[in-house]
Design an enzyme around this catalytic site. Sequence first.
Site, PDB file in Angstrom:
ATOM      1  CE1 TYR A   1      -3.802   2.226   0.092  1.00 32.09           C
ATOM      2  CE2 TYR A   1      -2.420   3.507   1.576  1.00 32.09           C
ATOM      3  CZ  TYR A   1      -3.523   3.399   0.742  1.00 32.09           C
ATOM      4  OH  TYR A   1      -4.341   4.482   0.555  1.00 32.09           O
TER       5      TYR A   1
ATOM      6  CD  GLN B   1     -11.472   3.142  -0.835  1.00 32.44           C
ATOM      7  OE1 GLN B   1     -11.616   3.225   0.386  1.00 32.44           O
ATOM      8  NE2 GLN B   1     -11.307   4.204  -1.596  1.00 32.44           N
TER       9      GLN B   1
ATOM     10  CG  ASN C   1      -5.228   7.682   6.101  1.00 32.27           C
ATOM     11  OD1 ASN C   1      -5.521   6.503   6.311  1.00 32.27           O
ATOM     12  ND2 ASN C   1      -5.849   8.414   5.189  1.00 32.27           N
TER      13      ASN C   1
ATOM     14  CB  SER D   1       7.896   9.021  11.631  1.00 37.17           C
ATOM     15  OG  SER D   1       9.201   8.625  11.335  1.00 37.17           O
TER      16      SER D   1
ATOM     17  CD  GLN E   1      11.096  11.504  12.525  1.00 35.87           C
ATOM     18  OE1 GLN E   1      11.974  11.057  11.790  1.00 35.87           O
ATOM     19  NE2 GLN E   1       9.878  10.995  12.527  1.00 35.87           N
TER      20      GLN E   1
ATOM     21  CG  HIS F   1       8.152  12.335   8.463  1.00 37.00           C
ATOM     22  ND1 HIS F   1       7.935  11.914   7.179  1.00 37.00           N
ATOM     23  CD2 HIS F   1       9.411  11.944   8.772  1.00 37.00           C
ATOM     24  CE1 HIS F   1       9.013  11.300   6.721  1.00 37.00           C
ATOM     25  NE2 HIS F   1       9.927  11.312   7.666  1.00 37.00           N
TER      26      HIS F   1
ATOM     27  CD  GLU G   1      10.165   5.139  12.493  1.00 35.23           C
ATOM     28  OE1 GLU G   1       9.756   6.214  12.989  1.00 35.23           O
ATOM     29  OE2 GLU G   1       9.845   4.757  11.355  1.00 35.23           O
ATOM     30  CG  HIS G   2      14.341   6.916  12.178  1.00 34.89           C
ATOM     31  ND1 HIS G   2      13.023   7.314  12.158  1.00 34.89           N
ATOM     32  CD2 HIS G   2      14.557   6.272  11.011  1.00 34.89           C
ATOM     33  CE1 HIS G   2      12.464   6.925  11.020  1.00 34.89           C
ATOM     34  NE2 HIS G   2      13.361   6.287  10.301  1.00 34.89           N
TER      35      HIS G   2
ATOM     36  CG  ASP H   1      14.142   8.680   5.982  1.00 33.72           C
ATOM     37  OD1 ASP H   1      13.908   7.683   6.679  1.00 33.72           O
ATOM     38  OD2 ASP H   1      14.040   9.846   6.407  1.00 33.72           O
TER      39      ASP H   1
ATOM     40  CD  GLU I   1       3.213 -32.971  26.465  1.00 36.03           C
ATOM     41  OE1 GLU I   1       2.600 -33.038  25.391  1.00 36.03           O
ATOM     42  OE2 GLU I   1       4.077 -32.114  26.706  1.00 36.03           O
TER      43      GLU I   1
ATOM     44  CG  HIS J   1       0.780 -37.363  20.005  1.00 38.88           C
ATOM     45  ND1 HIS J   1      -0.583 -37.181  20.040  1.00 38.88           N
ATOM     46  CD2 HIS J   1       1.299 -36.243  19.416  1.00 38.88           C
ATOM     47  CE1 HIS J   1      -0.873 -35.987  19.511  1.00 38.88           C
ATOM     48  NE2 HIS J   1       0.252 -35.411  19.123  1.00 38.88           N
TER      49      HIS J   1
END
Lengths: 430, 430
Positions: B124, B186, B209, B233, B255, B258, B322-323, B356, B410, B415
């Site tokens: 996506y 969708q 988003n 981020s 940063q 963003h 994250e970074h 990036d 068990e 088995h």
Amino acid sequence: MNKIFNPKPETWSAILNRPTQTVEDIELTVKEIFSEVQKKGDEAVAKYTSLFDGVRFENSEVSIVEIECAVESVSPELKAAIQLAKSNIENFHSAQKTDKVIVETIEGVNCWQEKRPIQKIGLYIPGGTAPLFSTVLMLAVPANIAGCNEIVLCSPPDKNGNINPAILYAAHLCGVTKIIKVGGIQAIAAMTFGTQSIPKVYKIFGPGNQFVTVAKQLATQFGVAIDMPAGPSELLILADDTAVPAFVASDLLSQAEHGVDSQVILVSTSKAMIEAVENEIQTQLEVLPRKAIAEKAIANSKLIYVDNDETALKLIDEYGPEHFIICSKNEDYFVNNIGNAGSIFIGNYSPESAGDYASGTNHTLPTNGYAKNYSGVNLDSFMKSMTFQKISEKGIQNIGKAIEIMAEAEGLQAHKNAVTLRLKAIENGK
Amino acid sequence: MNKIFNPKPETWSAILNRPTQTVEDIELTVKEIFSEVQKKGDEAVAKYTSLFDGVRFENSEVSIVEIECAVESVSPELKAAIQLAKSNIENFHSAQKTDKVIVETIEGVNCWQEKRPIQKIGLYIPGGTAPLFSTVLMLAVPANIAGCNEIVLCSPPDKNGNINPAILYAAHLCGVTKIIKVGGIQAIAAMTFGTQSIPKVYKIFGPGNQFVTVAKQLATQFGVAIDMPAGPSELLILADDTAVPAFVASDLLSQAEHGVDSQVILVSTSKAMIEAVENEIQTQLEVLPRKAIAEKAIANSKLIYVDNDETALKLIDEYGPEHFIICSKNEDYFVNNIGNAGSIFIGNYSPESAGDYASGTNHTLPTNGYAKNYSGVNLDSFMKSMTFQKISEKGIQNIGKAIEIMAEAEGLQAHKNAVTLRLKAIENGK
């Protein structure tokens, strides 16, 4: 048993359809208990332990004395078996260690990938009639090899407030750092939020009933990772005329005894084999202690005849079985081409039981078609991959222009500026 | 900017707290659209494309002609930049290939682990002001190296029914098999269930988003895997007196641009550095096109002074950025000991922008503290690990007894029986 001959591809998905589970009723209960444990901690955990397990503790952590008693009470025979299994699991999972991946992608740009342990993990081991100490081995052994600092194990107490000694023995043997007598939803909630006595963990592993399954799903909404989504266990056997009907039947039954919702499928290019296996199942079923359970699972099982190996492979790949046994003169064809399966057992002397207990492979595997997109538990399940980069002046000169152009084209001027400033500084320094 | 000096450890979690997002309002919308796409397929997708994107298609698949036009319209300069980035990303991700892990865990018990591609994946790519062709590279390049057969890309059309040419160029260059002009909920629903024209996939990757984020979460309830849970981020910089204030400020701003919810943190053992960076930020901020966004993120940013590197490391590890940029004379200390971070940038010439776009590492990384339990996207994200075992007569004799004992303990008699039958057959054959 449902025998199906040469089903058309358009009917495969209906034939191989797994029963869908409805979880909506459970969800409300799970959410309530989570919310209470989040707010009240140990007090809420104790309340639900009392309610569901019928015992009340001052302290739910298993003591050293309890562990010592458990170690004492496990038979030497079982201890030896567990140790053999542990050794094989260790051999296989240690071999999965990976080195740093170091690449100078372009002159002056040094990148590397390194795996580091998930620091705090939780293991859930169900109680009930079958004490799954084998699952303790499958989870705690690789967690230890990975280097996880904190390995918390939760398992529900029995009516007398105890955990099965074999579970305690295995946990102790495999370096579990804390064993807690808490089960069900309240155990998962406690490891998700942390309580006064139960640590919060970063990832939760292990099987459980549908309450535990839904609780693990909910845990992911609070930042905790889980091993994989769960579903009823599955076995698909591909058998041609080189298979041994009694062995095939015994494997199908070992799957069937797990639960009435176990998925049991035989695919064969031999009508005689299907008939022989069917007869063997009836004979072997009679003497099983868990006959009532196995019988129901077998009633829903599918014996599918197909004309050739190519069709068999396509059908199996569409199903994506958790366990896949191959007894075929063309075993290499299936081994090389199967795209979707959790764990594959090859030949007449590789029963699923071997992987369940002692061969060394992991038995925590993707069911419910998740073999198409999830790995079974392995060493990497207890680690996360991190990347590093160290760029020299030469390096940023080599890639700087490209970054500037791309950042500008994405409309991210500050990203560009971070490079421009550096390139200018290098130029001015010359 | 919030300056904090020597915060006590018990206040860290409050200081480093990320904003929580409420998704309950969105969930209902997402569920409705999922249900409609599941029932009505393309018809429902077209309806929502018309509603949200203002265009109606006969056919939402991008045609060869459209791709050719896009290839034509991208500037040679940008093409060269994209090709350089692709080459570095290929170098780094190709090196992540792993060999089969083959172990004879005990004589006659041959086990191996092998990674095979996830056959069908979906990417996506959001639309909007910033056309994220860089994300196409980050996802399609490793998908191709992994060997995924089907790589479907969905991205929303603009008002004229087009996708940004740079996205189409990158997708074409990196071997995407199908590009579809569908966005938002969708798109995720279509890849989850499959429609007449959009294939069902096994795993969905990519940013989006909050609608897309919630849709991806919902997709997991229908058997689809996703790359990782998403969040705003983040960048944390550790800078001592060896850092360059202008560089540090430029990275923090890259940063900040963003989004208003971007997390921007500076940790320093130098009060002078904190002051210098603060001044630099003000200067650089003035000329940014996305000043309005960056300004808001910067207002929420934290500049944290601590006395020593040990405290800094503990605090950073608790946050799990994250970074993570390290500009320190003790860089090795941080590199060797950081336990929780997505991607680590070392030294004054390693801006986050490099990772990036073009250094070769992946930019799809765990945010929101998920660096504690999730890997960033890497080659393994497009594969799943499968295990195999082939056991000989000798092998089952070596582990058979242990399996029998453990299965019995068990309570799983079938088995055990699967092994007993085989051991007897071997004995009788002698």
